[in-house]
Design an enzyme around this catalytic site. Structure first.
Site, mmCIF file in Angstrom:
data_model
loop_
_atom_site.group_PDB
_atom_site.id
_atom_site.type_symbol
_atom_site.label_atom_id
_atom_site.label_comp_id
_atom_site.label_asym_id
_atom_site.label_seq_id
_atom_site.Cartn_x
_atom_site.Cartn_y
_atom_site.Cartn_z
ATOM 1 N N LYS A 1 0.824 -1.225 0.000
ATOM 2 C CA LYS A 1 0.000 0.000 0.000
ATOM 3 C C LYS A 1 0.851 1.265 0.000
ATOM 4 O O LYS A 1 0.602 2.183 -0.762
ATOM 5 C CB LYS A 1 -0.874 0.089 1.270
ATOM 6 C CG LYS A 1 -1.961 -0.926 1.396
ATOM 7 C CD LYS A 1 -2.818 -0.603 2.624
ATOM 8 C CE LYS A 1 -2.090 -0.672 3.952
ATOM 9 N NZ LYS A 1 -1.782 -2.035 4.406
ATOM 10 N N ARG B 1 11.375 -1.532 11.354
ATOM 11 C CA ARG B 1 10.192 -1.070 12.070
ATOM 12 C C ARG B 1 9.971 -1.860 13.334
ATOM 13 O O ARG B 1 10.098 -3.073 13.356
ATOM 14 C CB ARG B 1 8.955 -1.227 11.168
ATOM 15 C CG ARG B 1 8.643 0.026 10.389
ATOM 16 C CD ARG B 1 7.514 -0.203 9.439
ATOM 17 N NE ARG B 1 6.255 -0.546 10.099
ATOM 18 C CZ ARG B 1 5.102 -0.571 9.464
ATOM 19 N NH1 ARG B 1 5.028 -0.286 8.191
ATOM 20 N NH2 ARG B 1 4.016 -0.884 10.115
HETATM 21 P P1 AMP Z 1 0.716 0.936 9.091
HETATM 22 O O1 AMP Z 1 1.975 1.701 8.845
HETATM 23 O O2 AMP Z 1 -0.438 1.429 8.259
HETATM 24 O O3 AMP Z 1 0.900 -0.548 8.988
HETATM 25 O O4 AMP Z 1 0.291 1.236 10.607
HETATM 26 C C1 AMP Z 1 1.145 0.905 11.680
HETATM 27 C C2 AMP Z 1 0.345 0.815 12.966
HETATM 28 O O5 AMP Z 1 -0.268 2.087 13.242
HETATM 29 C C3 AMP Z 1 -0.806 -0.171 12.946
HETATM 30 O O6 AMP Z 1 -0.401 -1.489 13.235
HETATM 31 C C4 AMP Z 1 -1.706 0.409 14.036
HETATM 32 O O7 AMP Z 1 -1.201 0.143 15.320
HETATM 33 C C5 AMP Z 1 -1.558 1.906 13.794
HETATM 34 N N1 AMP Z 1 -2.554 2.405 12.815
HETATM 35 C C6 AMP Z 1 -2.305 2.957 11.585
HETATM 36 N N2 AMP Z 1 -3.437 3.310 10.967
HETATM 37 C C7 AMP Z 1 -4.450 2.967 11.805
HETATM 38 C C8 AMP Z 1 -5.863 3.052 11.735
HETATM 39 N N3 AMP Z 1 -6.492 3.553 10.641
HETATM 40 N N4 AMP Z 1 -6.580 2.607 12.804
HETATM 41 C C9 AMP Z 1 -5.974 2.121 13.897
HETATM 42 N N5 AMP Z 1 -4.653 1.983 14.024
HETATM 43 C C10 AMP Z 1 -3.883 2.404 12.990
#
Ligand code: AMP
Length: 186
Positions: free
Chosen positions: A16, A134
């Site tokens: 994504k 990460r």
């Molecule tokens: P990502 O980089 O999109 O994988 O997001 C990393 C982490 O941020 C996720 O595992 C959640 O803990 C938090 N996070 C990001 N976007 C959201 C969202 N829309 N709702 C809830 N938690 C989020």
């Protein structure tokens, strides 16, 4: 010119972020990645960052109201007038409904939803390869994040089914990008 309001969704490791960046550049609209915004908050040690750090490290979702507020503020900024690409939001049905409400209130065009489809086995491999950089890329949290996706985020696809563009997420970055561009007809 009409707005181009997009959601780019898919399981963790689907690509994504990479695709959202490419599209943002090509279309001249901002990528809004809630994960990036939250990681910045954690890095800055802000009050918000302190609240969400442990949740993110476990691979769980931060509370809906927290991310909804972040997105609402971000979408109100000037650079979102021609459109936006949401990356990593909405991740729950509540978030999807809140987004619909706020776009409706602002009289903005309905979002279109691009869903990257990638099998679990490939996802695990990709996340591990991306790994180490990460805090939430360990084997244990990957399993949690895939499970959270299945339980809480996959139902969001159903919510948007009439506006869903499913894209095969296997292939090179360029191939996948071409598929998305073709699907959204820009
Ligand atoms: P990502 O980089 O999109 O994988 O997001 C990393 C982490 O941020 C996720 O595992 C959640 O803990 C938090 N996070 C990001 N976007 C959201 C969202 N829309 N709702 C809830 N938690 C989020």
């Amino acid at each position: 010119m009409s707005e181009l309001n997009l959601i780019l969704t898919g399981p963790p490791g689907a690509g994504k972020g990479t695709q959202a960046k490419l599209l943002a550049k090509r279309l001249g609209i901002p990528q809004i990645a809630t994960g990036d915004i939250l990681r910045e908050a954690v890095a800055s040690g802000s009050e918000l960052g302190q609240r969400v750090k442990a949740i993110m490290e476990r691979g769980e979702l931060v509370p809906d109201e927290v991310v909804i507020e972040i997105v609402e503020e971000r979408l109100a900024r000037e650079d979102c007038v021609p459109g936006f690409i949401l990356d990593g939001f909405p991740r729950t049905r509540e978030q999807a409904e809140a987004l619909e409400r706020l776009l409706g209130r602002a009289r903005r065009e309905a979002v279109r939803v691009v869903s990257l489809v990638v099998p679990d086995q490939v996802l695990r491999q990709r996340i591990l390869e991306r790994g180490q950089g990460r805090a939430d890329d360990s084997e244990e949290t990957i399993a949690t994040r895939l499970e959270v996706y299945r339980q809480q985020t996959a139902p969001v696809l159903d919510y948007f089914r009439s506006r869903l563009l499913e894209i095969d997420g296997i292939g090179s970055v360029g191939e996948i990008n071409s598929r998305i561009v073709e699907a959204i007809e820009v």
